[in-house]
Design a protein around this motif. Structure first.
Motif, PDB file in Angstrom:
ATOM      1  N   MET A  22      37.594  14.696  16.672  1.00  0.00           N
ATOM      2  CA  MET A  22      37.158  15.755  17.548  1.00  0.00           C
ATOM      3  C   MET A  22      36.620  16.899  16.711  1.00  0.00           C
ATOM      4  O   MET A  22      37.101  17.139  15.612  1.00  0.00           O
ATOM      5  CB  MET A  22      38.322  16.244  18.394  1.00  0.00           C
ATOM      6  CG  MET A  22      38.778  15.252  19.420  1.00  0.00           C
ATOM      7  SD  MET A  22      40.019  15.978  20.468  1.00  0.00           S
ATOM      8  CE  MET A  22      40.911  14.507  20.857  1.00  0.00           C
ATOM      9  N   VAL A  23      35.629  17.546  17.232  1.00  0.00           N
ATOM     10  CA  VAL A  23      35.056  18.687  16.539  1.00  0.00           C
ATOM     11  C   VAL A  23      35.366  19.957  17.327  1.00  0.00           C
ATOM     12  O   VAL A  23      35.434  19.943  18.548  1.00  0.00           O
ATOM     13  CB  VAL A  23      33.535  18.536  16.328  1.00  0.00           C
ATOM     14  CG1 VAL A  23      33.237  17.373  15.413  1.00  0.00           C
ATOM     15  CG2 VAL A  23      32.799  18.372  17.634  1.00  0.00           C
ATOM     16  N   GLY A  24      35.561  21.051  16.608  1.00  0.00           N
ATOM     17  CA  GLY A  24      35.838  22.335  17.232  1.00  0.00           C
ATOM     18  C   GLY A  24      34.564  22.984  17.738  1.00  0.00           C
ATOM     19  O   GLY A  24      33.453  22.478  17.523  1.00  0.00           O
ATOM     20  N   PRO A  25      34.686  24.141  18.399  1.00  0.00           N
ATOM     21  CA  PRO A  25      33.523  24.819  18.980  1.00  0.00           C
ATOM     22  C   PRO A  25      32.460  25.201  17.946  1.00  0.00           C
ATOM     23  O   PRO A  25      31.263  25.051  18.204  1.00  0.00           O
ATOM     24  CB  PRO A  25      34.103  26.065  19.644  1.00  0.00           C
ATOM     25  CG  PRO A  25      35.566  25.888  19.675  1.00  0.00           C
ATOM     26  CD  PRO A  25      35.927  24.811  18.709  1.00  0.00           C
ATOM     27  N   ASP A  26      32.883  25.677  16.777  1.00  0.00           N
ATOM     28  CA  ASP A  26      31.903  26.056  15.746  1.00  0.00           C
ATOM     29  C   ASP A  26      31.160  24.841  15.208  1.00  0.00           C
ATOM     30  O   ASP A  26      29.945  24.883  14.999  1.00  0.00           O
ATOM     31  CB  ASP A  26      32.589  26.799  14.599  1.00  0.00           C
ATOM     32  CG  ASP A  26      33.123  28.161  15.026  1.00  0.00           C
ATOM     33  OD1 ASP A  26      32.578  28.746  15.985  1.00  0.00           O
ATOM     34  OD2 ASP A  26      34.087  28.635  14.395  1.00  0.00           O
ATOM     35  N   GLU A  27      31.896  23.759  14.993  1.00  0.00           N
ATOM     36  CA  GLU A  27      31.260  22.533  14.511  1.00  0.00           C
ATOM     37  C   GLU A  27      30.334  21.955  15.569  1.00  0.00           C
ATOM     38  O   GLU A  27      29.237  21.487  15.259  1.00  0.00           O
ATOM     39  CB  GLU A  27      32.331  21.513  14.123  1.00  0.00           C
ATOM     40  CG  GLU A  27      33.172  21.950  12.945  1.00  0.00           C
ATOM     41  CD  GLU A  27      34.439  21.149  12.792  1.00  0.00           C
ATOM     42  OE1 GLU A  27      35.022  20.750  13.837  1.00  0.00           O
ATOM     43  OE2 GLU A  27      34.863  20.941  11.644  1.00  0.00           O
TER      44      GLU A  27
ATOM     45  N   ARG B  21      28.723  23.591  17.855  1.00  0.00           N
ATOM     46  CA  ARG B  21      27.529  24.440  17.899  1.00  0.00           C
ATOM     47  C   ARG B  21      26.558  24.073  16.768  1.00  0.00           C
ATOM     48  O   ARG B  21      25.362  23.960  16.968  1.00  0.00           O
ATOM     49  CB  ARG B  21      27.939  25.913  17.818  1.00  0.00           C
ATOM     50  CG  ARG B  21      26.818  26.879  18.023  1.00  0.00           C
ATOM     51  CD  ARG B  21      27.233  28.351  18.154  1.00  0.00           C
ATOM     52  NE  ARG B  21      28.546  28.738  17.632  1.00  0.00           N
ATOM     53  CZ  ARG B  21      29.664  28.792  18.344  1.00  0.00           C
ATOM     54  NH1 ARG B  21      29.656  28.462  19.617  1.00  0.00           N
ATOM     55  NH2 ARG B  21      30.806  29.162  17.787  1.00  0.00           N
ATOM     56  N   ARG B  22      27.103  23.861  15.574  1.00  0.00           N
ATOM     57  CA  ARG B  22      26.254  23.474  14.437  1.00  0.00           C
ATOM     58  C   ARG B  22      25.563  22.139  14.693  1.00  0.00           C
ATOM     59  O   ARG B  22      24.372  21.981  14.418  1.00  0.00           O
ATOM     60  CB  ARG B  22      27.076  23.405  13.154  1.00  0.00           C
ATOM     61  CG  ARG B  22      27.494  24.789  12.674  1.00  0.00           C
ATOM     62  CD  ARG B  22      28.103  24.752  11.316  1.00  0.00           C
ATOM     63  NE  ARG B  22      27.117  24.245  10.376  1.00  0.00           N
ATOM     64  CZ  ARG B  22      27.416  23.801   9.165  1.00  0.00           C
ATOM     65  NH1 ARG B  22      28.655  23.802   8.745  1.00  0.00           N
ATOM     66  NH2 ARG B  22      26.482  23.355   8.367  1.00  0.00           N
ATOM     67  N   LEU B  23      26.320  21.164  15.205  1.00  0.00           N
ATOM     68  CA  LEU B  23      25.726  19.867  15.517  1.00  0.00           C
ATOM     69  C   LEU B  23      24.646  20.021  16.581  1.00  0.00           C
ATOM     70  O   LEU B  23      23.597  19.390  16.503  1.00  0.00           O
ATOM     71  CB  LEU B  23      26.807  18.883  15.987  1.00  0.00           C
ATOM     72  CG  LEU B  23      27.792  18.421  14.911  1.00  0.00           C
ATOM     73  CD1 LEU B  23      28.960  17.691  15.551  1.00  0.00           C
ATOM     74  CD2 LEU B  23      27.097  17.544  13.880  1.00  0.00           C
ATOM     75  N   GLY B  24      24.892  20.869  17.588  1.00  0.00           N
ATOM     76  CA  GLY B  24      23.918  21.109  18.649  1.00  0.00           C
ATOM     77  C   GLY B  24      22.636  21.737  18.150  1.00  0.00           C
ATOM     78  O   GLY B  24      21.579  21.596  18.763  1.00  0.00           O
ATOM     79  N   GLN B  25      22.707  22.423  17.012  1.00  0.00           N
ATOM     80  CA  GLN B  25      21.527  23.027  16.401  1.00  0.00           C
ATOM     81  C   GLN B  25      20.882  22.103  15.370  1.00  0.00           C
ATOM     82  O   GLN B  25      19.973  22.502  14.650  1.00  0.00           O
ATOM     83  CB  GLN B  25      21.909  24.353  15.741  1.00  0.00           C
ATOM     84  CG  GLN B  25      22.353  25.392  16.735  1.00  0.00           C
ATOM     85  CD  GLN B  25      22.934  26.628  16.080  1.00  0.00           C
ATOM     86  OE1 GLN B  25      23.253  26.649  14.891  1.00  0.00           O
ATOM     87  NE2 GLN B  25      23.080  27.679  16.864  1.00  0.00           N
ATOM     88  N   GLY B  26      21.390  20.863  15.301  1.00  0.00           N
ATOM     89  CA  GLY B  26      20.806  19.881  14.395  1.00  0.00           C
ATOM     90  C   GLY B  26      21.302  19.976  12.966  1.00  0.00           C
ATOM     91  O   GLY B  26      20.746  19.350  12.074  1.00  0.00           O
TER      92      GLY B  26
END
Length: 75
Positions: free
Chosen positions: A1-6, A8-13
């Motif tokens: 599982m990834v946290g909210p910050d991670e 967000r980073r994945l969502g930004q590519g």
């Protein structure tokens, strides 16, 4: 599982780097194995257990987004 910050980073590519192992729930070891082979396509889950999409676990220990659900990349 990834946290909210991670997430967000994945969502930004962007990749998540410096990982020694996959986040919990991000992949499954093959039958009889103890680790996920690299590179591997893994399911990315948020802290609530919802799938964010697919990521790629690479040889250098980085987790890259591969295919994300539209809602996951927008949040």
């Amino acid at each position: 599982m990834v946290g909210p910050d991670e997430a967000r980073r994945l969502g930004q590519g962007q990749a998540i780097s410096g990982l020694k192992s996959l986040p919990q729930g991000a992949g499954e070891a093959p039958a009889g194995g103890t680790s996920v082979p690299k590179p591997s396509t893994v399911n990315l889950l948020d802290e609530a257990g919802r799938s964010l999409g697919l990521g790629e676990w690479r040889e250098d220990g980085q987790l890259w987004p591969k295919r994300l659900f539209r809602w996951a990349s927008a949040s």
